[in-house]
Motif scaffolding. Structure first.
Motif, PDB file in Angstrom:
ATOM      1  N   GLY A   1       0.768  -0.812  -0.158  1.00 57.98           N
ATOM      2  CA  GLY A   1       0.064   0.085  -0.076  1.00 57.98           C
ATOM      3  C   GLY A   1       1.245   1.006  -0.436  1.00 57.98           C
ATOM      4  O   GLY A   1       0.196   2.147   0.121  1.00 57.98           O
ATOM      5  N   PHE A   2       1.797   1.549   0.241  1.00 62.66           N
ATOM      6  CA  PHE A   2       2.879   2.288  -0.515  1.00 62.66           C
ATOM      7  C   PHE A   2       2.871   3.015  -1.358  1.00 62.66           C
ATOM      8  O   PHE A   2       3.071   2.188  -2.578  1.00 62.66           O
ATOM      9  CB  PHE A   2       4.124   2.047   0.169  1.00 62.66           C
ATOM     10  N   SER A   3       3.329   4.306  -1.737  1.00 62.60           N
ATOM     11  CA  SER A   3       2.748   4.750  -2.804  1.00 62.60           C
ATOM     12  C   SER A   3       3.962   4.852  -4.484  1.00 62.60           C
ATOM     13  O   SER A   3       4.024   4.952  -4.408  1.00 62.60           O
ATOM     14  CB  SER A   3       2.297   6.268  -2.577  1.00 62.60           C
ATOM     15  N   ASN A   4       5.054   4.920  -3.482  1.00 62.93           N
ATOM     16  CA  ASN A   4       6.385   4.485  -3.816  1.00 62.93           C
ATOM     17  C   ASN A   4       7.388   3.814  -2.765  1.00 62.93           C
ATOM     18  O   ASN A   4       7.646   3.603  -1.464  1.00 62.93           O
ATOM     19  CB  ASN A   4       6.885   5.768  -4.553  1.00 62.93           C
ATOM     20  N   GLU A   5       8.690   3.125  -3.364  1.00 62.86           N
ATOM     21  CA  GLU A   5      10.114   2.891  -2.358  1.00 62.86           C
ATOM     22  C   GLU A   5      10.869   3.648  -1.391  1.00 62.86           C
ATOM     23  O   GLU A   5      11.060   3.226  -0.407  1.00 62.86           O
ATOM     24  CB  GLU A   5      10.711   1.746  -3.624  1.00 62.86           C
ATOM     25  N   TYR A   6      10.411   4.608  -1.992  1.00 67.69           N
ATOM     26  CA  TYR A   6      10.931   5.773  -0.871  1.00 67.69           C
ATOM     27  C   TYR A   6      10.180   6.005  -0.438  1.00 67.69           C
ATOM     28  O   TYR A   6      11.690   5.743   1.052  1.00 67.69           O
ATOM     29  CB  TYR A   6      12.037   7.116  -2.008  1.00 67.69           C
TER      30      TYR A   6
END
Length: 532
Positions: free
Chosen positions: A243-248
């Motif tokens: 559910g996180f928008s990006n790896e960073y």
């Protein structure tokens, strides 16, 4: 057109004092009745549900209820108010409207009436003026009764509303657990619960201890940890999957939580990790992990009971940080007490560092956190169960041998004597008084309050007439060999009952000044050795 209003008319007020043999058989209430307990104890059964009565108890009984009252050993004193309920302003409405308006009294059964002193003020004034011949005073009595009802209704309507909000927020939390991969904002969460954002956030934190998005991110990170352990998926794929928008953003949140990056976490699980955990080595050893170095202090020594003879020491008071870095730790675990020697902000720039923020007394949380970081979570439950079994067995033995004899724990140094706290705080109290059920000396409760330990004045030391004393010596402040033991030769010490009765037990400093699971087990052994 004005909405019809329910109106409440007091018809009688009585004050009853009943003896312990009094009881009122089941009866069907014909009127609306308020019962307010002022003294004694007893029990009331309303429609088959029993409720204990004591000073401050308040009941509102409606005509559709049956009741039975019984006085307790101390008898029972109570006000009984009888009142009627009428619907005003109904001339312009259908004749069957009263039948359709069912909520003619906002609350019934057991109700809250706090502060009780305010409730008593209303009741006493109403009772004292019940037979007044003054029309104005009778009117004031009517107003007092309305104010009493308002006082009760407002409290209980608020409580019911709070309960309703709590349930709605709890339901939304379960929904979020099942749908953590979705994109969420706090407004969307509040919309699911049909609660305002402000009320939602406040109630959410009350239930979980966290604000909504922190809680959501923790669910996602916990799921990501499982995937890091069990799959070879790329970090980007794991981030998006949970559910996180990006790896960073995923990596940043993960490191904020655990002090290491997701990649480092995965490598530690698979390759084994070189860990330095000053004064937390107990938890590493309990989980079968050998630290890369062990902590040492010139005044306290090291934790000899852990058997880490072949592990190099790091003197936290004297060695430069380079000495530690030479041993190439993969990461460092710190608790709040280490900040005076190893500032977290300084260390984390050199080595991935995890800072334990919960109280040391919560050793179960420490054990779970350390196990989680080291991939040893499967061991935790067995370790906890073994300790609890040992503590329960010891508690039974001590109950038979020590009974209500009192106990205190003292830390003695060249500077003075410290008394350790009760069952909730400190290295020793939770084990001695909570796990083992020993009775703390009254001074333990009286002096420590919210502190883990307090310095004893000469006066308080002389009043410490505990049956048993556990003592340990802190050499940190001693300028001369054995300076910390000078107290033992003083008349005030020799006069203590525990000293005269040879019920003073010296224990190992580093074992007892520790929150570790292994040290707690050894504390139990020490207690059994001398008290059973």
């Amino acid at each position: 057109m004005v909405r019809p209003t329910w109106f409440y008319v007091l018809t009688d007020i009585q004050y009853n004092v009943k003896t312990s043999d009094w009881h009122q058989e089941d009866s069907f209430i014909r009127n609306y009745t308020m019962l307010v307990m002022t003294s004694g104890d007893g029990r009331i059964v309303i429609n088959g549900t029993g409720i204990c009565l004591k000073r401050g108890s308040c009941m509102i009984v409606t005509p559709d209820m049956t009741t039975c009252m019984i006085a307790g050993e101390e008898g029972l004193g109570f006000y009984r108010l009888i009142f009627e309920v009428s619907l005003l302003n109904t001339s312009e409405f259908p004749e069957d409207l009263p039948l359709r308006l069912t909520h003619h009294i906002p609350c019934s059964g057991e109700v809250v009436c706090q502060p009780f002193s305010e409730c008593i003020d209303y009741l006493e004034a109403i009772y004292q003026n019940r037979n007044s011949q003054d029309e104005m005073e009778l009117f004031r009595n009517h107003v007092r009764f309305q104010e009493l009802l308002r006082f009760i209704f407002e409290q209980n309507l608020f409580i019911h509303k709070e309960m309703s909000i709590r349930q709605a927020v709890s339901n939304s939390i379960e929904h979020i657990k099942q749908n953590y991969r979705s994109t969420w904002t706090v407004d969307q969460m509040a919309e699911v619960a049909q609660v305002s954002r402000w009320h939602y956030t406040r109630m959410f934190k009350e239930i979980t201890g966290q604000i909504p998005l922190e809680y959501l991110n923790r669910i996602r990170i916990d799921r990501a940890k499982h995937l890091l352990k069990t799959t070879d998926d790329r970090l980007m794929d794991i981030a998006q999957h949970v559910g996180f928008s990006n790896e960073y953003y995923f990596s940043r949140r993960f490191k904020q939580t655990f002090g290491i990056s997701p990649g480092q976490y995965r490598r530690h699980l698979r390759d084994g990790s070189r860990v330095f955990a000053p004064f937390l080595e107990d938890f590493l050893v309990a989980l079968g992990v050998t630290p890369v170095m062990q902590c040492y202090h010139v005044g306290w020594g090291k934790q000899e009971y852990l058997g880490l003879q072949n592990v190099p020491i790091f003197d936290i008071a004297r060695n430069p940080i380079d000495t530690l870095l030479d041993h190439k730790p993969d990461h460092i675990l710190l608790d709040g007490g280490m900040d005076r020697w190893m500032p977290f902000d300084q260390i984390t720039e050199l080595v991935p560092t995890y800072n334990l923020t919960h109280p040391g007394e919560d050793w179960r949380a420490t054990l779970r956190t350390v196990a989680d970081l080291l991939g040893r979570t499967s061991l935790v439950q067995d370790i906890i169960e073994q300790y609890e079994y040992k503590a329960n067995e010891a508690r039974s033995l001590l109950h038979r041998s020590v009974r209500k004899q009192t106990v205190a724990c003292l830390r003695i140094s060249a500077l003075g004597v410290s008394l350790y706290a009760g069952s909730e705080r400190g290295y020793t109290g939770p084990v001695l008084y909570s796990d083992l059920g020993l009775t703390p000396h009254p001074l333990v409760r009286k002096l420590t309050n919210y502190h883990r330990r307090v310095e004893l004045t000469q006066e308080w030391l002389e009043r410490l007439d505990a049956d048993h004393l556990f003592i340990m010596f802190d050499k940190r402040h001693s300028m001369l060999e054995g300076e910390e033991r000078r107290l033992l030769n003083t008349p005030s010490w020799q006069a203590l009952p525990a000293v005269r009765n040879r019920c003073v037990y010296e224990v190992d400093f580093m074992t007892w000044m520790n929150y570790g699971i292994l040290s707690h087990g050894l504390k139990i052994d020490d207690v059994l050795k001398v008290l059973v």
